[in-house]
Design a protein around this motif. Structure first.
Motif, PDB file in Angstrom:
ATOM      1  N   GLN A   1      14.098 -31.632  -9.287  1.00  0.00           N
ATOM      2  CA  GLN A   1      13.492 -32.148  -8.060  1.00  0.00           C
ATOM      3  C   GLN A   1      13.228 -31.032  -7.060  1.00  0.00           C
ATOM      4  OE1 GLN A   1      16.241 -35.136  -6.785  1.00  0.00           O
ATOM      5  NE2 GLN A   1      15.663 -36.613  -8.382  1.00  0.00           N
ATOM      6  N   ARG A   2      14.185 -30.074  -6.951  1.00  0.00           N
ATOM      7  CA  ARG A   2      13.976 -28.969  -6.014  1.00  0.00           C
ATOM      8  C   ARG A   2      12.774 -28.131  -6.417  1.00  0.00           C
ATOM      9  NH1 ARG A   2      19.749 -28.744  -5.852  1.00  0.00           N
ATOM     10  NH2 ARG A   2      19.760 -27.165  -7.515  1.00  0.00           N
ATOM     11  N   CYS A   3      12.607 -27.873  -7.728  1.00  0.00           N
ATOM     12  CA  CYS A   3      11.452 -27.120  -8.205  1.00  0.00           C
ATOM     13  C   CYS A   3      10.152 -27.838  -7.852  1.00  0.00           C
ATOM     14  CB  CYS A   3      11.532 -26.912  -9.720  1.00  0.00           C
ATOM     15  SG  CYS A   3      12.578 -25.542 -10.205  1.00  0.00           S
ATOM     16  N   GLN A   4      10.134 -29.181  -8.087  1.00  0.00           N
ATOM     17  CA  GLN A   4       8.922 -29.942  -7.803  1.00  0.00           C
ATOM     18  C   GLN A   4       8.605 -29.938  -6.318  1.00  0.00           C
ATOM     19  OE1 GLN A   4      10.096 -33.645  -9.634  1.00  0.00           O
ATOM     20  NE2 GLN A   4       8.927 -33.224 -11.493  1.00  0.00           N
ATOM     21  N   GLN A   5       9.642 -30.105  -5.470  1.00  0.00           N
ATOM     22  CA  GLN A   5       9.413 -30.090  -4.030  1.00  0.00           C
ATOM     23  C   GLN A   5       8.897 -28.737  -3.568  1.00  0.00           C
ATOM     24  OE1 GLN A   5      13.203 -31.263  -2.496  1.00  0.00           O
ATOM     25  NE2 GLN A   5      12.955 -33.430  -3.028  1.00  0.00           N
ATOM     26  N   SER A   6       9.494 -27.650  -4.113  1.00  0.00           N
ATOM     27  CA  SER A   6       9.050 -26.316  -3.746  1.00  0.00           C
ATOM     28  C   SER A   6       7.601 -26.094  -4.146  1.00  0.00           C
ATOM     29  CB  SER A   6       9.952 -25.272  -4.426  1.00  0.00           C
ATOM     30  OG  SER A   6       9.464 -23.983  -4.199  1.00  0.00           O
ATOM     31  N   GLY A   7       7.246 -26.555  -5.362  1.00  0.00           N
ATOM     32  CA  GLY A   7       5.871 -26.405  -5.826  1.00  0.00           C
ATOM     33  C   GLY A   7       4.897 -27.199  -4.994  1.00  0.00           C
ATOM     34  N   ARG A   8       5.279 -28.435  -4.607  1.00  0.00           N
ATOM     35  CA  ARG A   8       4.377 -29.243  -3.777  1.00  0.00           C
ATOM     36  C   ARG A   8       4.130 -28.587  -2.429  1.00  0.00           C
ATOM     37  NH1 ARG A   8       7.616 -33.636  -5.893  1.00  0.00           N
ATOM     38  NH2 ARG A   8       6.454 -34.718  -7.523  1.00  0.00           N
ATOM     39  N   ARG A   9       5.219 -28.023  -1.850  1.00  0.00           N
ATOM     40  CA  ARG A   9       5.038 -27.338  -0.563  1.00  0.00           C
ATOM     41  C   ARG A   9       4.101 -26.151  -0.714  1.00  0.00           C
ATOM     42  NH1 ARG A   9      10.677 -28.427   0.036  1.00  0.00           N
ATOM     43  NH2 ARG A   9      11.163 -26.330  -0.764  1.00  0.00           N
ATOM     44  N   ALA A  10       4.277 -25.367  -1.806  1.00  0.00           N
ATOM     45  CA  ALA A  10       3.403 -24.216  -2.028  1.00  0.00           C
ATOM     46  C   ALA A  10       1.961 -24.666  -2.257  1.00  0.00           C
ATOM     47  CB  ALA A  10       3.896 -23.407  -3.232  1.00  0.00           C
ATOM     48  N   ALA A  11       1.791 -25.753  -3.012  1.00  0.00           N
ATOM     49  CA  ALA A  11       0.442 -26.260  -3.283  1.00  0.00           C
ATOM     50  C   ALA A  11      -0.223 -26.744  -2.003  1.00  0.00           C
ATOM     51  CB  ALA A  11       0.503 -27.390  -4.312  1.00  0.00           C
ATOM     52  N   ARG A  12       0.563 -27.484  -1.175  1.00  0.00           N
ATOM     53  CA  ARG A  12      -0.021 -27.979   0.081  1.00  0.00           C
ATOM     54  C   ARG A  12      -0.407 -26.831   1.003  1.00  0.00           C
ATOM     55  NH1 ARG A  12       3.671 -32.358  -0.607  1.00  0.00           N
ATOM     56  NH2 ARG A  12       5.317 -31.215   0.486  1.00  0.00           N
ATOM     57  N   ARG A  13       0.440 -25.786   1.051  1.00  0.00           N
ATOM     58  CA  ARG A  13       0.117 -24.632   1.896  1.00  0.00           C
ATOM     59  C   ARG A  13      -1.176 -23.992   1.432  1.00  0.00           C
ATOM     60  NH1 ARG A  13       5.612 -23.268   1.411  1.00  0.00           N
ATOM     61  NH2 ARG A  13       5.061 -21.629  -0.096  1.00  0.00           N
TER      62      ARG A  13
ATOM     63  N   GLU B   1       7.874 -18.972  -7.995  1.00  0.00           N
ATOM     64  CA  GLU B   1       8.167 -20.320  -7.492  1.00  0.00           C
ATOM     65  C   GLU B   1       7.089 -21.314  -7.902  1.00  0.00           C
ATOM     66  OE1 GLU B   1       8.762 -20.097  -3.295  1.00  0.00           O
ATOM     67  OE2 GLU B   1      10.852 -19.431  -3.466  1.00  0.00           O
ATOM     68  N   LEU B   2       5.828 -20.892  -7.788  1.00  0.00           N
ATOM     69  CA  LEU B   2       4.740 -21.798  -8.163  1.00  0.00           C
ATOM     70  C   LEU B   2       4.762 -22.062  -9.664  1.00  0.00           C
ATOM     71  CD1 LEU B   2       2.552 -23.203  -6.478  1.00  0.00           C
ATOM     72  CD2 LEU B   2       0.961 -21.418  -7.177  1.00  0.00           C
ATOM     73  N   GLY B   3       5.072 -21.025 -10.452  1.00  0.00           N
ATOM     74  CA  GLY B   3       5.168 -21.204 -11.894  1.00  0.00           C
ATOM     75  C   GLY B   3       6.305 -22.127 -12.295  1.00  0.00           C
ATOM     76  N   GLN B   4       7.430 -22.036 -11.596  1.00  0.00           N
ATOM     77  CA  GLN B   4       8.555 -22.939 -11.868  1.00  0.00           C
ATOM     78  C   GLN B   4       8.161 -24.389 -11.608  1.00  0.00           C
ATOM     79  OE1 GLN B   4      11.475 -21.106  -9.304  1.00  0.00           O
ATOM     80  NE2 GLN B   4      12.503 -20.070 -11.006  1.00  0.00           N
ATOM     81  N   ALA B   5       7.413 -24.590 -10.542  1.00  0.00           N
ATOM     82  CA  ALA B   5       6.975 -25.951 -10.236  1.00  0.00           C
ATOM     83  C   ALA B   5       6.021 -26.490 -11.304  1.00  0.00           C
ATOM     84  CB  ALA B   5       6.293 -25.972  -8.865  1.00  0.00           C
ATOM     85  N   VAL B   6       5.139 -25.623 -11.806  1.00  0.00           N
ATOM     86  CA  VAL B   6       4.224 -26.046 -12.871  1.00  0.00           C
ATOM     87  C   VAL B   6       5.012 -26.451 -14.110  1.00  0.00           C
ATOM     88  CG1 VAL B   6       2.411 -25.286 -14.456  1.00  0.00           C
ATOM     89  CG2 VAL B   6       2.295 -24.658 -12.038  1.00  0.00           C
ATOM     90  N   HIS B   7       6.007 -25.647 -14.479  1.00  0.00           N
ATOM     91  CA  HIS B   7       6.818 -25.970 -15.656  1.00  0.00           C
ATOM     92  C   HIS B   7       7.661 -27.227 -15.444  1.00  0.00           C
ATOM     93  CE1 HIS B   7       6.736 -21.775 -17.761  1.00  0.00           C
ATOM     94  NE2 HIS B   7       5.596 -22.426 -17.833  1.00  0.00           N
TER      95      HIS B   7
ATOM     96  N   GLN C   1      -4.222 -14.278 -17.694  1.00  0.00           N
ATOM     97  CA  GLN C   1      -3.232 -14.635 -18.704  1.00  0.00           C
ATOM     98  C   GLN C   1      -2.117 -15.508 -18.131  1.00  0.00           C
ATOM     99  OE1 GLN C   1      -3.675 -14.246 -21.818  1.00  0.00           O
ATOM    100  NE2 GLN C   1      -5.504 -12.962 -21.619  1.00  0.00           N
ATOM    101  N   HIS C   2      -1.716 -15.242 -16.895  1.00  0.00           N
ATOM    102  CA  HIS C   2      -0.661 -16.036 -16.278  1.00  0.00           C
ATOM    103  C   HIS C   2      -1.080 -17.504 -16.158  1.00  0.00           C
ATOM    104  CE1 HIS C   2       2.818 -16.957 -13.816  1.00  0.00           C
ATOM    105  NE2 HIS C   2       2.045 -17.381 -12.836  1.00  0.00           N
ATOM    106  N   HIS C   3      -2.305 -17.741 -15.679  1.00  0.00           N
ATOM    107  CA  HIS C   3      -2.738 -19.131 -15.515  1.00  0.00           C
ATOM    108  C   HIS C   3      -2.953 -19.805 -16.868  1.00  0.00           C
ATOM    109  CE1 HIS C   3      -4.288 -22.621 -13.413  1.00  0.00           C
ATOM    110  NE2 HIS C   3      -5.215 -22.685 -14.355  1.00  0.00           N
ATOM    111  N   ILE C   4      -3.533 -19.095 -17.830  1.00  0.00           N
ATOM    112  CA  ILE C   4      -3.744 -19.694 -19.149  1.00  0.00           C
ATOM    113  C   ILE C   4      -2.414 -20.132 -19.753  1.00  0.00           C
ATOM    114  CG2 ILE C   4      -4.413 -19.187 -21.530  1.00  0.00           C
ATOM    115  CD1 ILE C   4      -6.681 -17.476 -20.423  1.00  0.00           C
ATOM    116  N   GLN C   5      -1.406 -19.295 -19.649  1.00  0.00           N
ATOM    117  CA  GLN C   5      -0.099 -19.637 -20.220  1.00  0.00           C
ATOM    118  C   GLN C   5       0.549 -20.804 -19.477  1.00  0.00           C
ATOM    119  OE1 GLN C   5       2.470 -16.223 -21.001  1.00  0.00           O
ATOM    120  NE2 GLN C   5       0.673 -14.932 -21.297  1.00  0.00           N
ATOM    121  N   LEU C   6       0.379 -20.842 -18.153  1.00  0.00           N
ATOM    122  CA  LEU C   6       0.912 -21.973 -17.396  1.00  0.00           C
ATOM    123  C   LEU C   6       0.201 -23.268 -17.773  1.00  0.00           C
ATOM    124  CD1 LEU C   6       1.359 -20.584 -13.749  1.00  0.00           C
ATOM    125  CD2 LEU C   6       3.165 -21.083 -15.410  1.00  0.00           C
ATOM    126  N   ALA C   7      -1.123 -23.218 -17.822  1.00  0.00           N
ATOM    127  CA  ALA C   7      -1.907 -24.427 -18.085  1.00  0.00           C
ATOM    128  C   ALA C   7      -1.698 -24.949 -19.498  1.00  0.00           C
ATOM    129  CB  ALA C   7      -3.391 -24.144 -17.846  1.00  0.00           C
TER     130      ALA C   7
END
Length: 483
Positions: A11-23, A117-123, A257-263
């Motif tokens: 949940q903390r990872c998802q919240q952190s990712g949402r905050r980063a995405a919203r920013r 942090e953003l990558g953790q939220a994606v995962h 490469q970073h985005h391809i691997q995340l996606a």
């Protein structure tokens, strides 16, 4: 208890990712609109026929109904190709307005902490974080490629007409064409569907173009020596130009490469996109040392002992191939200098027995190369020390020049292994003159550095410093390529 703790962490990872995405999305143009730097549309000429780029594979893989080969993407957007003999100035005259406008945008450098942090939220399954990362890559990649293309315009005509330089510039313009056409049609990546379309585009660019490899050096390695030999350009200016090109090529390759691997959910142990979050410097140093000793035995007949010591369990966040490359280059230069000094001083020569019919064993072994690893709170440090004799002052001042080496001059090698003249050929251990400057680019990309302490007649200490994600020094370092 363990399950509850794991859920809270997720949940903390998802919240952190949402905050980063919203920013990120709050500072981007509105959804569906073209990127800021693309708002004034530039007419894209149409072509009745499209030439397959020389490095493109027409059989590139595809996912679902979306073709991802480079040729299919160019056909989809009705983009023109350029004749194989088109000069850079021909392409520039056609595309200068688009290139200049995109290059004026913000390349949006990030810190390693933000990337992780953003990558953790994606995962963790946060789709908003993936969309935010795609929107960032869309803007940053376009600006960086455009600045690289624009920088070719400051080169002398004779350098621009060089085949390797021309092909590199034309390939970059083709890639920029596709990025621009995508932004014109889809605007900023704002939904899961537009992210999938953008990921297909990145995969096409990675498969069939230069953006996936970041190996611009392969295109301009031969140009560096020839440009100096023909006195076509000021050496200091040309070194700065090459350094900027390579630094940006590293950055766009990591972005892609970073985005391809995340996606595509490509995930290994402690791997987030292109980054290893639990990289162990000592383990990698020992792997590199073993390989270098083997090669020394094969190419030189003798190898120094490479002693690796330090924090066995220390970890850091970094791009593992970059870290391996840097350690390998510095270690092999130190090993080569050590063995060369050892042989030149006669210590490695064989002596005859009293009967004169067979040689005895060598009198002594080469001095060891020492590698010390320290994992500190804010950074990881590696010191590589050798007793290869050091470098003359005239050599020491040029060790970070591209194409500068002494592997063939017969003189004392020196701890950095690069000291003498322009390279025309080389072996695994030394000879090209690109290893050390390229290592400096890899290290500086995320805020690190390489320092060389030289003592002529004794040896060298090379300090490699890499900031950790929590450090304020871990921001991307980008040069502004101004035309």
């Amino acid at each position: 208890m363990l399950m509850a703790s794991s859920n809270r962490g997720l949940q903390r990872c998802q919240q952190s990712g949402r905050r980063a995405a919203r920013r990120h999305l709050s500072t981007s143009p509105r959804q569906g609109s073209p990127l800021t730097v693309f708002q004034n549309k530039v007419a894209v000429p149409r072509a009745s026929s499209i030439v397959l780029p020389s490095r493109c594979s027409a059989s590139a893989y595809s996912t679902g109904s979306q073709p991802v080969s480079l040729i299919s993407q160019r056909r989809r957007y009705c983009l023109p190709d350029y004749d194989e003999t088109s000069s850079f100035q021909d392409v520039w005259s056609l595309k200068s307005a688009m290139i200049s406008k995109i290059a004026a945008g913000d390349p949006q450098p990030r810190t390693l902490k933000d990337i992780i942090e953003l990558g953790q939220a994606v995962h963790a399954g946060d789709s908003e974080a993936l969309i935010a990362n795609a929107a960032h890559v869309q803007q940053a990649l376009s600006v960086r490629v455009a600045r690289c293309v624009r920088s070719f315009n400051v080169l002398p005509d004779k350098v621009q007409r060089n085949e390797e330089v021309r092909l590199l510039a034309v390939q970059l313009v083709k890639s920029l064409d596709l990025l621009h056409a995508f932004s014109e049609e889809h605007g900023v990546v704002h939904s899961s569907q537009s992210e999938k379309n953008f990921n297909n585009l990145l995969r096409a660019l990675s498969e069939g173009g230069i953006l996936g490899s970041g190996d611009a050096l392969a295109h301009i390695r031969g140009v560096v020596a020839r440009a100096r030999q023909m006195a076509l350009v000021d050496p200091l200016f040309f070194d700065c130009w090459v350094s900027d090109i390579l630094l940006n090529s590293v950055s766009w390759a990591v972005l892609v490469q970073h985005h391809i691997q995340l996606a595509n959910h490509q995930r290994g142990m402690h791997q987030i996109g292109a980054f290893n979050t639990q990289l162990r410097p000592v383990g990698i140093a020992r792997d590199c040392a073993f390989k270098i000793q083997s090669v020394c035995h094969q190419e030189l007949g003798v190898a120094p002992r490479i002693e690796v010591d330090g924090d066995l369990f220390g970890t850091m966040e970094y791009i593992e191939p970059h870290y391996r490359y840097v350690l390998t280059e510095i270690m092999k230069n130190a090993a080569h200098a050590t063995v060369k000094g050892y042989l030149d001083n006669g210590e490695g020569s064989s002596s005859s027995s009293s009967s004169g019919d067979r040689p005895t064993r060598r009198r002594s072994a080469p001095p060891p190369v020492k590698v010390t690893v320290r994992a500190l709170e804010d950074e990881a440090r590696v010191r590589i020390s050798d007793f290869g004799g050091g470098m003359r002052k005239s050599v020491y001042q040029n060790i970070f020049r591209f194409g500068f080496t002494t592997a063939h001059d017969g003189g004392a090698a020196g701890g950095a292994g690069l000291n003498g003249r322009e390279a025309s050929h080389g072996s695994y251990l030394a000879g090209w003159g690109f290893g050390l400057p390229r290592s400096l680019i890899y290290t500086r990309y995320l805020g690190g550095n390489i320092e060389i302490h030289n003592e002529y007649g004794r040896g060298c200490d090379v300090d490699i410093t890499i900031p950790k994600a929590a450090s304020k020094k871990s921001a991307e370092l980008l040069h502004n390529l101004e035309a």
